[in-house]
Design a protein around this motif. Sequence first.
Motif, PDB file in Angstrom:
ATOM      1  N   VAL A   4      37.032  30.860  46.918  1.00  0.00           N
ATOM      2  CA  VAL A   4      37.726  30.763  48.196  1.00  0.00           C
ATOM      3  C   VAL A   4      38.067  32.173  48.681  1.00  0.00           C
ATOM      4  CG1 VAL A   4      39.773  29.908  49.393  1.00  0.00           C
ATOM      5  CG2 VAL A   4      38.675  28.510  47.618  1.00  0.00           C
ATOM      6  N   THR A   5      37.779  32.453  49.950  1.00  0.00           N
ATOM      7  CA  THR A   5      38.149  33.739  50.538  1.00  0.00           C
ATOM      8  C   THR A   5      39.611  33.687  50.968  1.00  0.00           C
ATOM      9  OG1 THR A   5      35.903  34.101  51.360  1.00  0.00           O
ATOM     10  CG2 THR A   5      37.662  35.419  52.358  1.00  0.00           C
ATOM     11  N   PRO A   6      40.449  34.562  50.441  1.00  0.00           N
ATOM     12  CA  PRO A   6      41.869  34.508  50.799  1.00  0.00           C
ATOM     13  C   PRO A   6      42.135  35.067  52.195  1.00  0.00           C
ATOM     14  CG  PRO A   6      41.463  36.381  49.382  1.00  0.00           C
ATOM     15  CD  PRO A   6      40.162  35.624  49.464  1.00  0.00           C
ATOM     16  N   GLU A   7      43.245  34.675  52.760  1.00  0.00           N
ATOM     17  CA  GLU A   7      43.674  35.239  54.025  1.00  0.00           C
ATOM     18  C   GLU A   7      44.113  36.687  53.812  1.00  0.00           C
ATOM     19  OE1 GLU A   7      46.464  33.589  57.565  1.00  0.00           O
ATOM     20  OE2 GLU A   7      47.534  34.073  55.715  1.00  0.00           O
ATOM     21  N   ALA A  34      47.932  34.345  38.498  1.00  0.00           N
ATOM     22  CA  ALA A  34      48.731  35.035  37.483  1.00  0.00           C
ATOM     23  C   ALA A  34      48.148  36.387  37.093  1.00  0.00           C
ATOM     24  CB  ALA A  34      48.869  34.146  36.252  1.00  0.00           C
ATOM     25  N   LYS A  35      46.826  36.459  36.928  1.00  0.00           N
ATOM     26  CA  LYS A  35      46.203  37.686  36.440  1.00  0.00           C
ATOM     27  C   LYS A  35      45.025  38.068  37.334  1.00  0.00           C
ATOM     28  CE  LYS A  35      47.495  36.805  31.612  1.00  0.00           C
ATOM     29  NZ  LYS A  35      46.983  36.619  30.221  1.00  0.00           N
ATOM     30  N   PRO A  36      45.297  38.682  38.465  1.00  0.00           N
ATOM     31  CA  PRO A  36      44.204  39.055  39.367  1.00  0.00           C
ATOM     32  C   PRO A  36      43.415  40.251  38.844  1.00  0.00           C
ATOM     33  CG  PRO A  36      46.286  39.879  40.211  1.00  0.00           C
ATOM     34  CD  PRO A  36      46.622  39.038  39.026  1.00  0.00           C
ATOM     35  N   GLU A  37      42.138  40.294  39.203  1.00  0.00           N
ATOM     36  CA  GLU A  37      41.278  41.444  38.902  1.00  0.00           C
ATOM     37  C   GLU A  37      41.126  42.247  40.196  1.00  0.00           C
ATOM     38  OE1 GLU A  37      37.586  40.265  37.144  1.00  0.00           O
ATOM     39  OE2 GLU A  37      38.521  38.717  35.906  1.00  0.00           O
ATOM     40  N   ILE A  38      41.616  43.475  40.169  1.00  0.00           N
ATOM     41  CA  ILE A  38      41.628  44.314  41.364  1.00  0.00           C
ATOM     42  C   ILE A  38      40.875  45.608  41.084  1.00  0.00           C
ATOM     43  CG2 ILE A  38      43.076  45.545  43.014  1.00  0.00           C
ATOM     44  CD1 ILE A  38      45.310  43.546  42.347  1.00  0.00           C
ATOM     45  N   LYS A  39      39.959  45.938  41.963  1.00  0.00           N
ATOM     46  CA  LYS A  39      39.239  47.202  41.866  1.00  0.00           C
ATOM     47  C   LYS A  39      39.318  47.909  43.208  1.00  0.00           C
ATOM     48  CE  LYS A  39      34.800  49.330  40.696  1.00  0.00           C
ATOM     49  NZ  LYS A  39      33.372  49.090  40.317  1.00  0.00           N
ATOM     50  N   LEU A  40      39.945  49.084  43.208  1.00  0.00           N
ATOM     51  CA  LEU A  40      40.150  49.851  44.433  1.00  0.00           C
ATOM     52  C   LEU A  40      39.414  51.184  44.337  1.00  0.00           C
ATOM     53  CD1 LEU A  40      41.698  50.027  47.153  1.00  0.00           C
ATOM     54  CD2 LEU A  40      43.557  51.132  45.888  1.00  0.00           C
ATOM     55  N   THR A  41      38.556  51.461  45.319  1.00  0.00           N
ATOM     56  CA  THR A  41      37.864  52.740  45.411  1.00  0.00           C
ATOM     57  C   THR A  41      38.230  53.412  46.735  1.00  0.00           C
ATOM     58  OG1 THR A  41      35.846  51.981  46.534  1.00  0.00           O
ATOM     59  CG2 THR A  41      35.954  51.676  44.134  1.00  0.00           C
ATOM     60  N   ALA A  42      37.658  54.567  46.967  1.00  0.00           N
ATOM     61  CA  ALA A  42      37.959  55.297  48.196  1.00  0.00           C
ATOM     62  C   ALA A  42      37.466  54.576  49.439  1.00  0.00           C
ATOM     63  CB  ALA A  42      37.355  56.691  48.133  1.00  0.00           C
ATOM     64  N   THR A  43      36.509  53.690  49.283  1.00  0.00           N
ATOM     65  CA  THR A  43      35.921  53.022  50.446  1.00  0.00           C
ATOM     66  C   THR A  43      35.981  51.509  50.397  1.00  0.00           C
ATOM     67  OG1 THR A  43      33.734  53.080  49.402  1.00  0.00           O
ATOM     68  CG2 THR A  43      34.319  54.936  50.839  1.00  0.00           C
ATOM     69  N   SER A  44      36.493  50.919  49.300  1.00  0.00           N
ATOM     70  CA  SER A  44      36.422  49.464  49.190  1.00  0.00           C
ATOM     71  C   SER A  44      37.522  48.893  48.299  1.00  0.00           C
ATOM     72  CB  SER A  44      35.057  49.035  48.643  1.00  0.00           C
ATOM     73  OG  SER A  44      34.912  49.490  47.306  1.00  0.00           O
ATOM     74  N   SER A  46      37.974  45.194  45.919  1.00  0.00           N
ATOM     75  CA  SER A  46      37.469  43.899  45.460  1.00  0.00           C
ATOM     76  C   SER A  46      38.573  43.183  44.695  1.00  0.00           C
ATOM     77  CB  SER A  46      36.235  44.071  44.565  1.00  0.00           C
ATOM     78  OG  SER A  46      36.567  44.753  43.374  1.00  0.00           O
ATOM     79  N   PHE A  47      38.615  41.847  44.862  1.00  0.00           N
ATOM     80  CA  PHE A  47      39.673  41.043  44.249  1.00  0.00           C
ATOM     81  C   PHE A  47      39.072  39.744  43.726  1.00  0.00           C
ATOM     82  CE2 PHE A  47      42.619  37.529  44.423  1.00  0.00           C
ATOM     83  CZ  PHE A  47      43.781  38.031  43.874  1.00  0.00           C
ATOM     84  N   LYS A  48      39.511  39.368  42.510  1.00  0.00           N
ATOM     85  CA  LYS A  48      39.170  38.076  41.933  1.00  0.00           C
ATOM     86  C   LYS A  48      40.401  37.538  41.216  1.00  0.00           C
ATOM     87  CE  LYS A  48      34.225  38.936  41.031  1.00  0.00           C
ATOM     88  NZ  LYS A  48      33.157  38.991  39.989  1.00  0.00           N
ATOM     89  N   GLU A  58      38.275  35.088  45.777  1.00  0.00           N
ATOM     90  CA  GLU A  58      37.395  36.248  45.625  1.00  0.00           C
ATOM     91  C   GLU A  58      37.132  36.868  46.996  1.00  0.00           C
ATOM     92  OE1 GLU A  58      32.859  37.250  44.024  1.00  0.00           O
ATOM     93  OE2 GLU A  58      33.952  35.491  43.245  1.00  0.00           O
ATOM     94  N   ILE A  59      37.184  38.211  47.046  1.00  0.00           N
ATOM     95  CA  ILE A  59      36.915  38.903  48.301  1.00  0.00           C
ATOM     96  C   ILE A  59      36.536  40.353  48.021  1.00  0.00           C
ATOM     97  CG2 ILE A  59      39.280  39.703  48.709  1.00  0.00           C
ATOM     98  CD1 ILE A  59      38.830  39.018  51.688  1.00  0.00           C
ATOM     99  N   GLU A  60      35.694  40.903  48.891  1.00  0.00           N
ATOM    100  CA  GLU A  60      35.338  42.318  48.855  1.00  0.00           C
ATOM    101  C   GLU A  60      35.462  42.878  50.262  1.00  0.00           C
ATOM    102  OE1 GLU A  60      31.673  43.303  46.995  1.00  0.00           O
ATOM    103  OE2 GLU A  60      32.107  42.199  45.150  1.00  0.00           O
ATOM    104  N   LEU A  61      36.156  43.999  50.380  1.00  0.00           N
ATOM    105  CA  LEU A  61      36.397  44.638  51.665  1.00  0.00           C
ATOM    106  C   LEU A  61      35.858  46.069  51.645  1.00  0.00           C
ATOM    107  CD1 LEU A  61      40.147  43.579  52.154  1.00  0.00           C
ATOM    108  CD2 LEU A  61      38.128  42.425  53.096  1.00  0.00           C
ATOM    109  N   GLU A  62      35.107  46.445  52.661  1.00  0.00           N
ATOM    110  CA  GLU A  62      34.642  47.815  52.818  1.00  0.00           C
ATOM    111  C   GLU A  62      35.393  48.422  53.999  1.00  0.00           C
ATOM    112  OE1 GLU A  62      30.511  50.449  53.110  1.00  0.00           O
ATOM    113  OE2 GLU A  62      30.449  48.259  53.309  1.00  0.00           O
ATOM    114  N   PHE A  63      36.175  49.470  53.735  1.00  0.00           N
ATOM    115  CA  PHE A  63      37.080  50.013  54.728  1.00  0.00           C
ATOM    116  C   PHE A  63      36.357  50.812  55.807  1.00  0.00           C
ATOM    117  CE2 PHE A  63      39.856  50.036  50.805  1.00  0.00           C
ATOM    118  CZ  PHE A  63      40.510  48.865  51.141  1.00  0.00           C
TER     119      PHE A  63
END
Length: 224
Positions: A4-7, A34-44, A46-48, A58-63
């Motif tokens: 599911v893509t979160p708001e 409870a235990k999200p997986e978060i990956k943050l880079t300079a340009t993006s 990602s969350f699970k 689950e979602i991936e954002l490119e800034f």
Amino acid sequence: MAPVTPEVLWAQRSNSVDEAKNVIFLTLNTPDVAKPEIKLTATSLSFKGASSNGKDYEIELEFFDEIDVDNSTHSHSGRGVYFVLRKKEAKEEYWPRLLKDKRKYHFLKTDFDRWVDEDEQQEAAADDDFGGMGGMGGMPGMPGMGGMGGMGGMPGMDGLDLSALSGMGGMGGAGGLDFSALQSEMGGMGMPPTGPSAMGLPDDSDDSDDEQPPELVADETPKA
């Protein structure tokens, strides 16, 4: 089950001098993860994460532009994840959008609790908390109720004994209300007196003899 893509809610500030006020506010509404997986880079980003009710978010954002990862922060609660992302380039202009892609996404919305127009952000700066979403308490944009101090801001209320009102019974006919006690408390609040004397009128409660009708005197004139 498909993810599911979160708001996603977002707002921003810009400042060419104070880098701490050159940020993106980002909220992922992912309740009960409870235990999200978060990956943050300079340009993006990602969350699970899996929620307690069986939803997999689950979602991936490119800034639109780069962020400063080392000076960006996030916090997690039972309602979602909240980010303060520091823009890498400090300038006065807003980003024209959050994402690099110009397409409209149904899940991406403006965070109206945080958003201010670009030309009004200096006035709003005093209300912002740029130190990691402090004071949000899982509810973005909900300021605390501190400072009321037991109604200390209302003149004359410090001496009010609320027990004098306990007999009002929800104002149902004011049954049991001791008006003399209430009037005494009102006097301690600095409120003006009530009654005819307060308006400069005669006080009808004075039962002096001067205000009694004259006594009737028997007619002693001899009859013809």
